[in-house]
Design a protein around this motif. Sequence first.
Motif, short mmCIF file in Angstrom:
data_model
loop_
_atom_site.label_atom_id
_atom_site.label_comp_id
_atom_site.label_asym_id
_atom_site.label_seq_id
_atom_site.Cartn_x
_atom_site.Cartn_y
_atom_site.Cartn_z
N THR A 114 0.81 -1.25 -0.07
CA THR A 114 0.10 -0.08 0.10
C THR A 114 0.88 1.20 0.09
OG1 THR A 114 -1.70 -1.11 1.18
CG2 THR A 114 -1.87 1.14 1.31
N ALA A 115 1.91 1.19 0.82
CA ALA A 115 2.79 2.52 1.03
C ALA A 115 3.56 2.61 -0.37
CB ALA A 115 3.67 2.13 2.23
N LEU A 116 4.05 1.49 -1.02
CA LEU A 116 4.57 1.69 -2.23
C LEU A 116 3.65 2.12 -3.38
CD1 LEU A 116 7.20 -1.54 -2.14
CD2 LEU A 116 7.63 0.95 -2.35
N SER A 117 2.45 1.58 -3.40
CA SER A 117 1.45 1.84 -4.56
C SER A 117 0.94 3.48 -4.13
CB SER A 117 0.29 0.86 -4.50
OG SER A 117 -0.23 0.99 -3.35
N ASP A 118 1.07 3.90 -3.03
CA ASP A 118 0.49 5.11 -2.57
C ASP A 118 1.56 6.32 -3.13
OD1 ASP A 118 -1.88 4.09 -1.76
OD2 ASP A 118 -1.37 4.74 0.23
N LEU A 119 2.92 5.89 -3.42
CA LEU A 119 3.87 6.74 -3.89
C LEU A 119 3.56 7.21 -5.20
CD1 LEU A 119 7.20 5.04 -2.38
CD2 LEU A 119 6.24 7.19 -1.47
N PRO A 120 4.07 8.35 -5.44
CA PRO A 120 3.79 9.20 -6.86
C PRO A 120 4.79 7.98 -7.81
CG PRO A 120 4.32 10.72 -5.27
CD PRO A 120 4.21 9.47 -4.50
N GLU A 121 4.40 7.54 -8.91
CA GLU A 121 5.03 6.73 -9.79
C GLU A 121 6.45 6.98 -9.88
OE1 GLU A 121 5.90 6.44 -14.28
OE2 GLU A 121 3.65 6.61 -13.94
N THR A 125 9.32 4.37 -8.67
CA THR A 125 10.15 3.75 -9.77
C THR A 125 11.85 4.06 -9.31
OG1 THR A 125 8.63 4.23 -11.56
CG2 THR A 125 10.97 3.96 -12.08
N THR A 126 11.87 5.29 -8.87
CA THR A 126 13.17 5.70 -8.10
C THR A 126 13.82 4.79 -7.11
OG1 THR A 126 13.01 8.01 -9.03
CG2 THR A 126 14.45 7.66 -7.47
N PHE A 127 12.87 4.83 -6.19
CA PHE A 127 13.01 3.92 -5.13
C PHE A 127 13.31 2.42 -5.52
CE2 PHE A 127 11.50 0.84 -1.68
CZ PHE A 127 12.27 1.48 -0.63
N LEU A 128 12.60 1.69 -6.11
CA LEU A 128 12.81 0.44 -6.60
C LEU A 128 13.84 0.08 -7.29
CD1 LEU A 128 9.05 -0.55 -7.21
CD2 LEU A 128 10.64 -1.39 -5.27
N LEU A 129 14.08 1.28 -8.35
CA LEU A 129 15.54 1.10 -9.19
C LEU A 129 16.67 1.22 -8.40
CD1 LEU A 129 14.58 3.01 -12.30
CD2 LEU A 129 15.06 0.61 -12.30
N ASN A 130 16.75 2.09 -7.40
CA ASN A 130 17.84 2.14 -6.41
C ASN A 130 18.07 1.26 -5.47
OD1 ASN A 130 18.83 3.81 -3.63
ND2 ASN A 130 20.10 4.25 -5.40
N ASP A 133 17.41 -2.75 -7.62
CA ASP A 133 18.02 -3.06 -8.70
C ASP A 133 19.58 -2.37 -8.46
OD1 ASP A 133 17.75 -4.31 -11.21
OD2 ASP A 133 17.73 -2.71 -12.18
N GLY A 134 19.89 -1.61 -7.44
CA GLY A 134 21.20 -1.24 -7.41
C GLY A 134 21.58 -0.26 -8.29
N LYS A 135 20.81 0.57 -9.11
CA LYS A 135 20.87 1.51 -9.84
C LYS A 135 21.42 2.89 -9.24
CE LYS A 135 20.07 -0.90 -13.50
NZ LYS A 135 21.26 -1.29 -14.21
N LYS A 136 22.55 3.52 -9.82
CA LYS A 136 23.09 4.68 -9.16
C LYS A 136 21.92 5.93 -9.62
CE LYS A 136 26.77 3.07 -7.92
NZ LYS A 136 26.96 2.23 -6.79
N TYR A 137 21.97 7.02 -8.73
CA TYR A 137 21.08 8.16 -8.93
C TYR A 137 21.28 8.51 -10.74
CZ TYR A 137 19.70 8.64 -4.28
OH TYR A 137 19.20 8.39 -2.84
N LYS A 138 22.64 8.40 -11.09
CA LYS A 138 22.90 9.02 -12.43
C LYS A 138 22.25 8.30 -13.45
CE LYS A 138 26.80 10.20 -15.29
NZ LYS A 138 28.02 9.78 -15.81
N GLU A 139 22.35 6.97 -13.30
CA GLU A 139 21.53 5.96 -14.15
C GLU A 139 20.21 6.06 -14.31
OE1 GLU A 139 23.67 1.78 -14.22
OE2 GLU A 139 23.60 2.47 -12.20
N ILE A 140 19.65 6.26 -13.17
CA ILE A 140 18.06 6.47 -13.06
C ILE A 140 17.86 7.97 -13.43
CG2 ILE A 140 16.12 6.73 -11.46
CD1 ILE A 140 17.69 5.30 -9.37
N ALA A 141 18.44 8.81 -13.42
CA ALA A 141 18.29 10.11 -13.89
C ALA A 141 18.22 9.89 -15.65
CB ALA A 141 19.49 11.09 -13.60
N ALA A 150 16.81 16.07 -9.19
CA ALA A 150 15.56 15.57 -9.05
C ALA A 150 15.37 14.14 -8.39
CB ALA A 150 14.83 15.61 -10.44
N ILE A 151 16.27 13.27 -8.98
CA ILE A 151 16.36 11.74 -8.21
C ILE A 151 16.62 11.74 -6.86
CG2 ILE A 151 17.57 9.38 -8.49
CD1 ILE A 151 15.52 10.23 -10.95
N GLU A 152 17.44 12.56 -6.57
CA GLU A 152 17.88 12.57 -5.18
C GLU A 152 16.46 13.04 -4.24
OE1 GLU A 152 21.09 15.41 -4.92
OE2 GLU A 152 22.61 13.84 -5.44
N LYS A 153 15.81 13.99 -4.58
CA LYS A 153 14.63 14.74 -3.90
C LYS A 153 13.39 13.54 -4.08
CE LYS A 153 11.83 18.19 -3.12
NZ LYS A 153 11.79 18.99 -1.67
#
Length: 169
Positions: A114-121, A125-130, A133-141, A150-153
């Motif tokens: 519920t908490a994950l689904s209530d997060l804005p998309e 996505t940023t949370f799960l990728l990081n 999946d272990g993706k760095k902020y730069k890759e997600i950006a 923006a990813i940090e925020k």
Amino acid sequence: MDTPEQNVCEEEVYNVLFKANSKTVFNYIYYKYGNEEKAYDVVQEAFIKLWENCAKVSTEKAKSFVYTVANNLYLNVIKAEKVRLKYAKETLDVSHETPDFILEEKEFKKKLETALSDLPENQRTTFLLNRIDGKKYKEIAEMEGVSIKAIEKRMHLALKTLREKIDGI
């Protein structure tokens, strides 16, 4: 015009693009929408579309093209299945744990989902990728087409929200 060695229509170039990006595109779609099988299908179809449009897509734009196509394809899947998903039923799991443990685990999973689904998309996505999946902020950006700031925020807001909604996270 691309030089022949950088042309997406060249099988070798296309294969390199597929190997370098298919897993990440899969995870991106899976984390966004939560359906592994459909995410796999969408990735396959997105790369087919890249092949069909190889003469129109430069190697520099290929990664972005595949992300966009995959996301749009999945949005079409969601539209087509909206009614059916509304009536989908959960399957029962057989377990040897105590009823109290099962109940606590179900409650925690439900809180987390519920908490994950209530997060804005974008935060989800940023949370799960990081975190998954272990993706760095730069890759997600780069995937999302936004700045690292923006990813940090997004990550900060996602963690703050999850901590507020779930005790013990």
